[in-house]
Design an enzyme around this catalytic site. Sequence first.
Site, PDB file in Angstrom:
ATOM      1  N   ASN A  34       0.733  -1.145   0.095  1.00  0.00           N
ATOM      2  CA  ASN A  34      -0.229  -0.028  -0.182  1.00  0.00           C
ATOM      3  C   ASN A  34       1.064   1.044   0.157  1.00  0.00           C
ATOM      4  OD1 ASN A  34      -2.060   1.995   0.828  1.00  0.00           O
ATOM      5  ND2 ASN A  34      -2.377   1.439   2.176  1.00  0.00           N
ATOM      6  N   LYS A  37      -0.343   4.532  -0.431  1.00  0.00           N
ATOM      7  CA  LYS A  37      -0.925   5.425   0.173  1.00  0.00           C
ATOM      8  C   LYS A  37      -0.494   6.509  -0.667  1.00  0.00           C
ATOM      9  CE  LYS A  37       0.043   3.101   4.772  1.00  0.00           C
ATOM     10  NZ  LYS A  37       0.255   3.438   6.032  1.00  0.00           N
ATOM     11  N   HIS A  40      -9.007   1.763   5.260  1.00  0.00           N
ATOM     12  CA  HIS A  40      -7.944   1.113   5.807  1.00  0.00           C
ATOM     13  C   HIS A  40      -8.568   2.274   7.505  1.00  0.00           C
ATOM     14  CE1 HIS A  40      -4.059   2.569   6.445  1.00  0.00           C
ATOM     15  NE2 HIS A  40      -3.606   1.282   5.717  1.00  0.00           N
ATOM     16  N   GLU A  81      -6.596   4.828   7.699  1.00  0.00           N
ATOM     17  CA  GLU A  81      -6.746   6.309   7.489  1.00  0.00           C
ATOM     18  C   GLU A  81      -7.590   6.947   7.359  1.00  0.00           C
ATOM     19  OE1 GLU A  81      -2.332   5.473   5.100  1.00  0.00           O
ATOM     20  OE2 GLU A  81      -2.556   4.907   7.280  1.00  0.00           O
ATOM     21  N   GLU A 128      -5.684  -4.744  10.579  1.00  0.00           N
ATOM     22  CA  GLU A 128      -4.254  -3.904  11.087  1.00  0.00           C
ATOM     23  C   GLU A 128      -4.578  -2.944  11.717  1.00  0.00           C
ATOM     24  OE1 GLU A 128      -2.254  -2.740   7.308  1.00  0.00           O
ATOM     25  OE2 GLU A 128      -3.843  -1.043   7.067  1.00  0.00           O
ATOM     26  N   GLY A 145       2.371   1.877  11.075  1.00  0.00           N
ATOM     27  CA  GLY A 145       3.741   4.014  10.690  1.00  0.00           C
ATOM     28  C   GLY A 145       4.689   3.581  11.890  1.00  0.00           C
ATOM     29  N   SER A 191       3.773  -1.887  10.165  1.00  0.00           N
ATOM     30  CA  SER A 191       5.062  -1.930  10.296  1.00  0.00           C
ATOM     31  C   SER A 191       5.479  -3.183  10.053  1.00  0.00           C
ATOM     32  CB  SER A 191       4.980  -1.264  12.096  1.00  0.00           C
ATOM     33  OG  SER A 191       4.782  -0.275  12.025  1.00  0.00           O
TER      34      SER A 191
HETATM   35  P1  13P Z   1       3.049   0.496   7.716  1.00  0.00           P
HETATM   36  O1  13P Z   1       3.643  -0.427   6.570  1.00  0.00           O
HETATM   37  O2  13P Z   1       4.057   2.128   7.417  1.00  0.00           O
HETATM   38  O3  13P Z   1       3.463   0.082   9.253  1.00  0.00           O
HETATM   39  O4  13P Z   1       1.634   0.599   6.701  1.00  0.00           O
HETATM   40  C1  13P Z   1       0.274  -0.661   7.422  1.00  0.00           C
HETATM   41  C2  13P Z   1      -0.318   0.280   6.457  1.00  0.00           C
HETATM   42  O5  13P Z   1      -1.468   0.103   6.759  1.00  0.00           O
HETATM   43  C3  13P Z   1      -0.375  -1.182   5.295  1.00  0.00           C
HETATM   44  O6  13P Z   1      -1.827  -0.509   4.808  1.00  0.00           O
END
Ligand code: 13P
Length: 250
Positions: free
Chosen positions: A9, A11, A94, A96, A166, A172, A212
Amino acid sequence: MRKPIIAGNWKMNMTPSQAKELIGELKPLVQDAKCDVVICPPYVDLALAAELIKGSNIRLGSQNIHWAEKGAFTGEVSANMLKELGVEFAIIGHSERRQYFGETDETVNARAKAAIAAGITPIICVGESLEQREGGKTEELVKAQVEKGLEGIAAEDVAKLVIAYEPIWAIGTGKTATDEQANETIGVIRNTVAALFGTDTAAALRIQYGGSMNPKNVKGLMAMPEIDGSLIGGASLKAVDFSQVVNYDA
Ligand code: 13P
Protein backbone atom coordinates in the site's frame (compact mmCIF):
# COMPACT_ATOMS: atom_id res chain seq x y z
CA MET A 1 -4.36 -24.46 0.88
CA ARG A 2 -4.55 -20.69 0.79
CA LYS A 3 -1.95 -18.97 -1.41
CA PRO A 4 -0.31 -16.12 0.50
CA ILE A 5 -0.91 -12.62 -0.82
CA ILE A 6 1.48 -9.77 -0.11
CA ALA A 7 0.38 -6.30 -1.13
CA GLY A 8 2.14 -2.96 -1.01
CA ASN A 9 0.00 0.00 0.00
CA TRP A 10 1.93 2.98 -1.29
CA LYS A 11 -0.52 5.39 0.39
CA MET A 12 0.02 8.99 -0.84
CA ASN A 13 3.55 8.40 -2.06
CA MET A 14 5.26 8.19 -5.46
CA THR A 15 4.76 10.53 -8.38
CA PRO A 16 4.42 8.80 -11.77
CA SER A 17 8.15 9.13 -12.47
CA GLN A 18 9.00 7.74 -9.03
CA ALA A 19 6.51 4.91 -9.56
CA LYS A 20 8.20 4.06 -12.85
CA GLU A 21 11.56 3.79 -11.14
CA LEU A 22 10.25 1.70 -8.26
CA ILE A 23 8.38 -0.75 -10.50
CA GLY A 24 11.42 -1.07 -12.75
CA GLU A 25 13.55 -2.05 -9.76
CA LEU A 26 10.91 -4.31 -8.28
CA LYS A 27 10.06 -6.51 -11.26
CA PRO A 28 13.23 -8.62 -11.39
CA LEU A 29 13.44 -8.81 -7.59
CA VAL A 30 10.00 -10.39 -7.15
CA GLN A 31 9.75 -12.47 -10.31
CA ASP A 32 10.21 -15.79 -8.49
CA ALA A 33 7.85 -15.05 -5.60
CA LYS A 34 5.67 -17.94 -4.51
CA CYS A 35 2.93 -15.66 -3.19
CA ASP A 36 0.57 -13.30 -5.02
CA VAL A 37 2.34 -9.95 -5.33
CA VAL A 38 0.19 -6.82 -5.51
CA ILE A 39 1.06 -3.13 -5.60
CA CYS A 40 -1.48 -0.43 -4.75
CA PRO A 41 -0.20 2.91 -6.06
CA PRO A 42 -2.14 6.19 -5.92
CA TYR A 43 -4.82 6.58 -8.63
CA VAL A 44 -2.67 8.86 -10.79
CA ASP A 45 -0.01 6.17 -11.13
CA LEU A 46 -2.35 3.29 -12.02
CA ALA A 47 -2.44 3.62 -15.82
CA LEU A 48 1.33 3.84 -16.03
CA ALA A 49 1.77 1.02 -13.51
CA ALA A 50 -0.59 -1.20 -15.52
CA GLU A 51 1.64 -0.76 -18.59
CA LEU A 52 4.86 -1.29 -16.66
CA ILE A 53 3.82 -4.55 -14.97
CA LYS A 54 2.59 -6.19 -18.19
CA GLY A 55 4.15 -9.62 -18.56
CA SER A 56 5.29 -9.70 -14.93
CA ASN A 57 3.86 -11.45 -11.86
CA ILE A 58 3.00 -8.13 -10.20
CA ARG A 59 -0.71 -7.41 -9.97
CA LEU A 60 -2.44 -4.10 -9.53
CA GLY A 61 -4.65 -2.76 -6.76
CA SER A 62 -6.21 0.62 -5.99
CA GLN A 63 -6.38 2.22 -2.54
CA ASN A 64 -10.12 2.82 -2.60
CA ILE A 65 -13.17 2.49 -4.85
CA HIS A 66 -16.48 4.33 -4.97
CA TRP A 67 -19.76 2.48 -4.48
CA ALA A 68 -21.67 4.10 -7.34
CA GLU A 69 -21.29 3.02 -10.96
CA LYS A 70 -20.93 6.62 -12.15
CA GLY A 71 -22.40 10.04 -11.61
CA ALA A 72 -22.10 13.29 -9.71
CA PHE A 73 -19.43 12.31 -7.16
CA THR A 74 -16.67 14.86 -7.72
CA GLY A 75 -13.24 13.50 -6.97
CA GLU A 76 -14.27 9.85 -6.80
CA VAL A 77 -13.33 6.86 -8.97
CA SER A 78 -15.63 3.99 -9.89
CA ALA A 79 -15.04 0.26 -10.11
CA ASN A 80 -15.46 0.04 -13.88
CA MET A 81 -12.91 2.82 -14.43
CA LEU A 82 -10.39 0.86 -12.35
CA LYS A 83 -11.31 -2.44 -13.97
CA GLU A 84 -10.68 -1.02 -17.43
CA LEU A 85 -7.16 -0.03 -16.35
CA GLY A 86 -6.40 -3.58 -15.24
CA VAL A 87 -6.93 -3.14 -11.51
CA GLU A 88 -7.66 -6.50 -9.85
CA PHE A 89 -7.72 -5.56 -6.15
CA ALA A 90 -8.98 -2.61 -4.12
CA ILE A 91 -8.05 -1.72 -0.56
CA ILE A 92 -11.26 -0.78 1.21
CA GLY A 93 -11.78 0.77 4.63
CA HIS A 94 -8.14 1.38 5.52
CA SER A 95 -7.91 2.85 9.01
CA GLU A 96 -6.53 6.09 7.57
CA ARG A 97 -9.72 6.46 5.55
CA ARG A 98 -11.84 5.62 8.59
CA GLN A 99 -9.84 8.09 10.72
CA TYR A 100 -9.45 11.05 8.36
CA PHE A 101 -12.15 10.69 5.71
CA GLY A 102 -15.28 9.56 7.51
CA GLU A 103 -15.25 5.96 6.28
CA THR A 104 -17.76 3.79 8.15
CA ASP A 105 -18.56 0.09 8.15
CA GLU A 106 -21.60 0.92 6.00
CA THR A 107 -19.55 2.68 3.32
CA VAL A 108 -16.98 -0.11 3.48
CA ASN A 109 -19.77 -2.57 2.79
CA ALA A 110 -21.08 -0.52 -0.16
CA ARG A 111 -17.61 -0.18 -1.65
CA ALA A 112 -16.90 -3.91 -1.27
CA LYS A 113 -20.13 -4.77 -3.07
CA ALA A 114 -19.29 -2.40 -5.94
CA ALA A 115 -15.84 -3.93 -6.27
CA ILE A 116 -17.20 -7.48 -6.35
CA ALA A 117 -19.85 -6.53 -8.91
CA ALA A 118 -17.08 -5.25 -11.21
CA GLY A 119 -14.88 -8.33 -10.71
CA ILE A 120 -12.38 -6.55 -8.45
CA THR A 121 -11.22 -8.32 -5.27
CA PRO A 122 -11.70 -6.19 -2.16
CA ILE A 123 -9.00 -6.10 0.50
CA ILE A 124 -11.16 -5.08 3.45
CA CYS A 125 -9.24 -3.54 6.34
CA VAL A 126 -10.17 -3.92 9.98
CA GLY A 127 -8.32 -3.26 13.21
CA GLU A 128 -8.44 -1.68 16.63
CA SER A 129 -6.87 1.42 18.17
CA LEU A 130 -4.45 1.22 21.10
CA GLU A 131 -7.18 2.45 23.42
CA GLN A 132 -9.54 -0.29 22.24
CA ARG A 133 -6.86 -2.95 22.67
CA GLU A 134 -5.94 -1.77 26.14
CA GLY A 135 -9.62 -1.61 27.05
CA GLY A 136 -10.06 -5.27 26.06
CA LYS A 137 -12.33 -4.34 23.15
CA THR A 138 -10.32 -5.79 20.25
CA GLU A 139 -12.40 -8.90 19.69
CA GLU A 140 -15.75 -7.14 19.86
CA LEU A 141 -14.63 -4.32 17.58
CA VAL A 142 -13.05 -6.49 14.92
CA LYS A 143 -16.05 -8.83 14.91
CA ALA A 144 -18.42 -5.91 14.37
CA GLN A 145 -16.25 -4.52 11.55
CA VAL A 146 -16.27 -7.91 9.82
CA GLU A 147 -20.00 -8.47 10.29
CA LYS A 148 -20.98 -5.05 9.00
CA GLY A 149 -18.36 -4.93 6.28
CA LEU A 150 -19.50 -8.25 4.80
CA GLU A 151 -23.24 -7.81 5.27
CA GLY A 152 -25.27 -9.00 2.30
CA ILE A 153 -22.29 -10.41 0.39
CA ALA A 154 -22.73 -13.97 -0.91
CA ALA A 155 -20.61 -16.69 0.74
CA GLU A 156 -19.00 -17.60 -2.59
CA ASP A 157 -17.80 -14.00 -2.96
CA VAL A 158 -16.62 -13.81 0.66
CA ALA A 159 -14.50 -16.92 0.03
CA LYS A 160 -12.61 -15.08 -2.73
CA LEU A 161 -11.99 -11.78 -0.99
CA VAL A 162 -9.18 -10.66 1.27
CA ILE A 163 -9.36 -9.18 4.76
CA ALA A 164 -6.43 -7.22 6.19
CA TYR A 165 -6.08 -7.10 9.95
CA GLU A 166 -4.22 -3.90 10.71
CA PRO A 167 -4.06 -2.81 14.35
CA ILE A 168 -3.96 0.99 14.18
CA TRP A 169 -1.28 1.18 16.87
CA ALA A 170 1.06 -0.87 14.67
CA ILE A 171 0.68 1.21 11.50
CA GLY A 172 3.70 3.35 10.69
CA THR A 173 4.89 3.15 14.29
CA GLY A 174 7.55 0.48 14.04
CA LYS A 175 5.58 -1.34 16.73
CA THR A 176 4.49 -4.64 15.20
CA ALA A 177 1.90 -6.91 16.79
CA THR A 178 3.57 -10.03 18.12
CA ASP A 179 3.18 -13.13 15.98
CA GLU A 180 0.76 -14.51 18.57
CA GLN A 181 -1.32 -11.33 18.86
CA ALA A 182 -1.72 -11.10 15.09
CA ASN A 183 -2.52 -14.81 14.79
CA GLU A 184 -5.06 -14.66 17.58
CA THR A 185 -7.02 -11.73 16.21
CA ILE A 186 -6.94 -13.13 12.70
CA GLY A 187 -8.35 -16.31 14.21
CA VAL A 188 -11.20 -14.24 15.65
CA ILE A 189 -11.84 -12.81 12.18
CA ARG A 190 -11.88 -16.28 10.62
CA ASN A 191 -14.25 -17.59 13.30
CA THR A 192 -16.55 -14.62 12.72
CA VAL A 193 -16.64 -15.42 9.00
CA ALA A 194 -17.25 -19.10 9.79
CA ALA A 195 -20.24 -18.25 11.99
CA LEU A 196 -21.76 -16.05 9.29
CA PHE A 197 -20.87 -17.85 6.07
CA GLY A 198 -19.79 -21.38 7.04
CA THR A 199 -16.48 -23.09 7.69
CA ASP A 200 -15.65 -23.74 4.01
CA THR A 201 -15.88 -20.03 3.25
CA ALA A 202 -13.79 -19.16 6.29
CA ALA A 203 -11.17 -21.74 5.33
CA ALA A 204 -10.86 -20.30 1.81
CA LEU A 205 -10.77 -16.60 2.71
CA ARG A 206 -7.31 -15.04 2.85
CA ILE A 207 -6.52 -12.82 5.83
CA GLN A 208 -3.46 -10.58 5.86
CA TYR A 209 -1.66 -8.89 8.71
CA GLY A 210 -0.52 -5.27 8.32
CA GLY A 211 1.36 -2.86 10.56
CA SER A 212 5.11 -2.19 10.51
CA MET A 213 5.92 -5.40 8.69
CA ASN A 214 9.42 -5.52 7.26
CA PRO A 215 12.07 -7.97 6.06
CA LYS A 216 13.02 -8.73 9.68
CA ASN A 217 9.64 -9.66 11.14
CA VAL A 218 7.91 -11.14 8.08
CA LYS A 219 9.13 -14.72 8.59
CA GLY A 220 7.73 -15.08 12.10
CA LEU A 221 4.38 -13.60 11.19
CA MET A 222 4.03 -15.64 8.00
CA ALA A 223 4.81 -18.83 9.95
CA MET A 224 1.60 -18.39 11.96
CA PRO A 225 -1.18 -20.69 10.77
CA GLU A 226 -3.92 -18.04 10.43
CA ILE A 227 -1.82 -15.41 8.61
CA ASP A 228 -2.11 -15.60 4.82
CA GLY A 229 -0.08 -12.59 3.81
CA SER A 230 0.53 -8.99 4.53
CA LEU A 231 -0.36 -5.43 3.68
CA ILE A 232 2.82 -3.39 3.66
CA GLY A 233 3.05 0.38 3.96
CA GLY A 234 6.48 1.95 4.49
CA ALA A 235 8.49 -1.11 3.43
CA SER A 236 6.63 -1.27 0.09
CA LEU A 237 8.23 2.02 -1.02
CA LYS A 238 11.69 0.50 -1.29
CA ALA A 239 12.19 -2.19 -3.91
CA VAL A 240 14.73 -4.17 -1.91
CA ASP A 241 12.70 -4.13 1.31
CA PHE A 242 9.44 -5.05 -0.41
CA SER A 243 11.11 -7.83 -2.37
CA GLN A 244 12.61 -9.26 0.82
CA VAL A 245 9.16 -9.31 2.39
CA VAL A 246 7.67 -10.94 -0.70
CA ASN A 247 10.49 -13.50 -0.85
CA TYR A 248 10.25 -14.29 2.87
CA ASP A 249 10.36 -18.02 2.14
CA ALA A 250 13.14 -17.97 -0.46
P1 13P B 1 3.20 0.34 7.66
O1 13P B 1 3.70 -0.93 7.03
O2 13P B 1 3.91 1.57 7.18
O3 13P B 1 3.10 0.24 9.14
O4 13P B 1 1.70 0.52 7.11
C1 13P B 1 0.83 -0.54 7.19
C2 13P B 1 -0.40 -0.17 6.43
O5 13P B 1 -1.16 0.68 6.83
C3 13P B 1 -0.65 -0.88 5.18
O6 13P B 1 -1.93 -0.63 4.71
